[in-house]
Design a protein around this motif. Structure first.
Motif, PDB file in Angstrom:
ATOM      1  N   LEU A   1      -8.883   2.478   1.146  1.00  0.00           N
ATOM      2  CA  LEU A   1      -8.040   3.232   2.073  1.00  0.00           C
ATOM      3  C   LEU A   1      -8.213   2.652   3.470  1.00  0.00           C
ATOM      4  N   ARG A   2      -7.114   2.544   4.196  1.00  0.00           N
ATOM      5  CA  ARG A   2      -7.170   2.027   5.573  1.00  0.00           C
ATOM      6  C   ARG A   2      -6.144   2.764   6.423  1.00  0.00           C
ATOM      7  N   GLU A   3      -6.349   2.707   7.736  1.00  0.00           N
ATOM      8  CA  GLU A   3      -5.368   3.248   8.672  1.00  0.00           C
ATOM      9  C   GLU A   3      -4.501   2.096   9.164  1.00  0.00           C
ATOM     10  N   VAL A   4      -3.181   2.318   9.195  1.00  0.00           N
ATOM     11  CA  VAL A   4      -2.261   1.277   9.646  1.00  0.00           C
ATOM     12  C   VAL A   4      -1.279   1.859  10.664  1.00  0.00           C
ATOM     13  N   ASP A   5      -0.614   0.956  11.376  1.00  0.00           N
ATOM     14  CA  ASP A   5       0.396   1.316  12.374  1.00  0.00           C
ATOM     15  C   ASP A   5       1.777   1.251  11.719  1.00  0.00           C
ATOM     16  N   LEU A   6       2.583   2.311  11.907  1.00  0.00           N
ATOM     17  CA  LEU A   6       3.912   2.383  11.288  1.00  0.00           C
ATOM     18  C   LEU A   6       5.046   2.173  12.289  1.00  0.00           C
ATOM     19  N   THR A   7       4.762   1.681  13.491  1.00  0.00           N
ATOM     20  CA  THR A   7       5.821   1.606  14.505  1.00  0.00           C
ATOM     21  C   THR A   7       6.957   0.656  14.129  1.00  0.00           C
ATOM     22  N   LEU A   8       6.741  -0.270  13.206  1.00  0.00           N
ATOM     23  CA  LEU A   8       7.786  -1.248  12.852  1.00  0.00           C
ATOM     24  C   LEU A   8       8.669  -0.803  11.697  1.00  0.00           C
ATOM     25  N   VAL A   9       8.319   0.291  11.014  1.00  0.00           N
ATOM     26  CA  VAL A   9       9.099   0.743   9.858  1.00  0.00           C
ATOM     27  C   VAL A   9       9.284   2.260   9.908  1.00  0.00           C
ATOM     28  N   GLU A  10      10.247   2.739   9.121  1.00  0.00           N
ATOM     29  CA  GLU A  10      10.410   4.180   8.939  1.00  0.00           C
ATOM     30  C   GLU A  10       9.906   4.502   7.546  1.00  0.00           C
ATOM     31  N   ALA A  11       8.697   5.016   7.460  1.00  0.00           N
ATOM     32  CA  ALA A  11       8.080   5.318   6.172  1.00  0.00           C
ATOM     33  C   ALA A  11       7.468   6.707   6.233  1.00  0.00           C
TER      34      ALA A  11
ATOM     35  N   ALA B   1       0.859  -1.185   0.000  1.00  0.00           N
ATOM     36  CA  ALA B   1       0.000   0.000   0.000  1.00  0.00           C
ATOM     37  C   ALA B   1       0.897   1.237   0.000  1.00  0.00           C
ATOM     38  N   ARG B   2       0.354   2.351  -0.459  1.00  0.00           N
ATOM     39  CA  ARG B   2       1.108   3.609  -0.496  1.00  0.00           C
ATOM     40  C   ARG B   2       0.629   4.509   0.637  1.00  0.00           C
ATOM     41  N   VAL B   3       1.570   5.060   1.368  1.00  0.00           N
ATOM     42  CA  VAL B   3       1.246   5.976   2.471  1.00  0.00           C
ATOM     43  C   VAL B   3       0.787   7.303   1.873  1.00  0.00           C
ATOM     44  N   ILE B   4      -0.430   7.727   2.226  1.00  0.00           N
ATOM     45  CA  ILE B   4      -0.937   8.995   1.690  1.00  0.00           C
ATOM     46  C   ILE B   4      -1.065  10.074   2.765  1.00  0.00           C
ATOM     47  N   GLU B   5      -1.112   9.687   4.027  1.00  0.00           N
ATOM     48  CA  GLU B   5      -1.124  10.635   5.143  1.00  0.00           C
ATOM     49  C   GLU B   5      -0.409   9.975   6.311  1.00  0.00           C
ATOM     50  N   LYS B   6       0.271  10.793   7.105  1.00  0.00           N
ATOM     51  CA  LYS B   6       0.963  10.240   8.270  1.00  0.00           C
ATOM     52  C   LYS B   6       0.726  11.159   9.456  1.00  0.00           C
ATOM     53  N   ASN B   7       0.420  10.543  10.612  1.00  0.00           N
ATOM     54  CA  ASN B   7       0.218  11.286  11.846  1.00  0.00           C
ATOM     55  C   ASN B   7       0.886  10.490  12.960  1.00  0.00           C
ATOM     56  N   GLY B   8       2.135  10.836  13.268  1.00  0.00           N
ATOM     57  CA  GLY B   8       2.890  10.065  14.259  1.00  0.00           C
ATOM     58  C   GLY B   8       3.156   8.666  13.746  1.00  0.00           C
ATOM     59  N   ASP B   9       2.798   7.664  14.518  1.00  0.00           N
ATOM     60  CA  ASP B   9       3.006   6.270  14.111  1.00  0.00           C
ATOM     61  C   ASP B   9       1.806   5.685  13.374  1.00  0.00           C
ATOM     62  N   ARG B  10       0.812   6.503  13.090  1.00  0.00           N
ATOM     63  CA  ARG B  10      -0.368   6.043  12.346  1.00  0.00           C
ATOM     64  C   ARG B  10      -0.332   6.652  10.948  1.00  0.00           C
ATOM     65  N   ALA B  11      -0.848   5.924   9.978  1.00  0.00           N
ATOM     66  CA  ALA B  11      -0.887   6.427   8.606  1.00  0.00           C
ATOM     67  C   ALA B  11      -2.141   5.938   7.908  1.00  0.00           C
TER      68      ALA B  11
END
Length: 78
Positions: free
Chosen positions: A26-36, A7-17
Motif C-alpha cells: 500500500l502506498r500514498e499517491v497524488d491524484l492531481t493528474l487524473v480523475e479517479a 494500483a487500485r484506489v482504496i481511500e481518497k482524501n482530496g488529491d491524495r489517495a
C-alpha cells in the motif's frame, strides 16, 4: 528505465489517495493528474497517478508482474 505500475484506489482524501499495488503493498499517491475514485485502477509513476485503467487490464498487468517477481525470486534463491 521508467516503470509505471497499476494500483487500485482504496481511500481518497482530496488529491491524495492510498492505493493497493497487490501483495499487501500500500502506498500514498497524488491524484492531481487524473480523475479517479475509490475502486478505480490507476497507473502510478513516481508517486503520481498518470492514467485511469480498465479493471480487467489492470488486473492482468498485476498478474503478470506477480509472475515476473515470483520467477525472479526463484532465480535468486537458486
Amino acid at each position: 528505465m521508467c516503470l509505471a505500475i497499476p494500483a487500485r484506489v482504496i481511500e481518497k482524501n482530496g488529491d491524495r489517495a492510498r492505493v493497493d499495488f497487490g501483495g499487501g503493498v500500500l502506498r500514498e499517491v497524488d491524484l492531481t493528474l487524473v480523475e479517479a475514485g475509490v475502486g478505480d485502477y490507476v497507473i502510478v509513476h513516481a508517486g503520481f497517478a498518470i492514467q485511469v485503467l480498465e479493471g480487467e487490464e489492470a488486473r492482468e498487468t498485476l498478474r503478470l508482474w506477480s509472475e515476473i517477481l515470483e520467477a525472479e525470486e526463484l532465480t535468486v534463491s537458486k
